[in-house]
Design a protein around this motif. Structure first.
Motif, short mmCIF file in Angstrom:
data_model
loop_
_atom_site.label_atom_id
_atom_site.label_comp_id
_atom_site.label_asym_id
_atom_site.label_seq_id
_atom_site.Cartn_x
_atom_site.Cartn_y
_atom_site.Cartn_z
N MET A 25 40.23 73.61 83.16
CA MET A 25 40.23 72.71 84.31
C MET A 25 41.60 72.06 84.51
O MET A 25 42.09 71.99 85.64
N VAL A 26 42.21 71.60 83.44
CA VAL A 26 43.53 70.97 83.57
C VAL A 26 44.56 72.02 83.97
O VAL A 26 45.42 71.78 84.82
N GLY A 27 44.48 73.20 83.35
CA GLY A 27 45.40 74.28 83.71
C GLY A 27 45.25 74.68 85.17
O GLY A 27 46.25 74.90 85.87
N GLY A 28 44.01 74.79 85.64
CA GLY A 28 43.78 75.11 87.05
C GLY A 28 44.30 74.02 87.97
O GLY A 28 44.85 74.30 89.04
N GLY A 29 44.13 72.77 87.55
CA GLY A 29 44.65 71.66 88.35
C GLY A 29 46.17 71.68 88.43
O GLY A 29 46.75 71.45 89.49
N ILE A 30 46.81 72.00 87.32
CA ILE A 30 48.28 72.09 87.33
C ILE A 30 48.72 73.25 88.21
O ILE A 30 49.67 73.14 88.98
N PHE A 31 48.03 74.38 88.11
CA PHE A 31 48.38 75.55 88.91
C PHE A 31 48.21 75.27 90.40
O PHE A 31 48.99 75.76 91.23
N ALA A 32 47.21 74.47 90.78
CA ALA A 32 46.92 74.20 92.18
C ALA A 32 47.78 73.08 92.77
O ALA A 32 47.70 72.82 93.97
N LEU A 33 48.59 72.42 91.95
CA LEU A 33 49.42 71.34 92.48
C LEU A 33 50.41 71.87 93.52
O LEU A 33 51.00 72.93 93.34
N PRO A 34 50.60 71.13 94.60
CA PRO A 34 51.55 71.57 95.62
C PRO A 34 52.99 71.17 95.25
O PRO A 34 53.64 70.39 95.94
N LEU A 35 53.46 71.71 94.11
CA LEU A 35 54.79 71.38 93.61
C LEU A 35 55.57 72.66 93.33
O LEU A 35 55.03 73.76 93.34
N ASP A 36 56.86 72.49 93.06
CA ASP A 36 57.68 73.65 92.68
C ASP A 36 57.19 74.23 91.36
O ASP A 36 56.55 73.55 90.56
N TRP A 37 57.54 75.48 91.10
CA TRP A 37 57.08 76.15 89.88
C TRP A 37 57.60 75.46 88.62
O TRP A 37 56.89 75.39 87.63
N TRP A 38 58.83 74.94 88.66
CA TRP A 38 59.38 74.33 87.46
C TRP A 38 58.66 73.01 87.13
O TRP A 38 58.52 72.65 85.97
#
Length: 88
Positions: A25-38
């Protein structure tokens, strides 16, 4: 009276399932963030370090508890030996 320190298999399975679900869940949330890849990579690295430090802390607390139990057993054996020697 027998006392078992081992958790049940249901509890162990529940713990593993909760751990995997929370990481996903946390990994999916991080992946879905509208931020740059870095930025997402930085958050993922922080999550990895948080998991590692939680596991290390849990092991340390368990080791401290087990070592104190062994010391208590040794002290109880010494006390029992002194009491039995004094009774005789």
């Amino acid at each position: 009276m027998t006392h078992s320190d081992r958790p049940t298999s249901a509890w162990v399975n529940f713990s593993y399932i909760c751990f995997v679900a929370s990481v996903l869940m946390v990994g999916g949330g991080i992946f879905a963030l509208p931020l740059d890849w870095w930025t997402r990579a930085y958050f993922a690295m922080g999550m990895g370090m948080l998991i590692q430090s939680c596991l290390t802390l849990a092991k340390t607390v368990r080791d401290l508890h087990e070592s104190s139990r062994m010391i208590n057993r040794i002290e109880e054996a010494r006390t029992e030996k002194l009491l039995s020697a004094e009774r005789a």
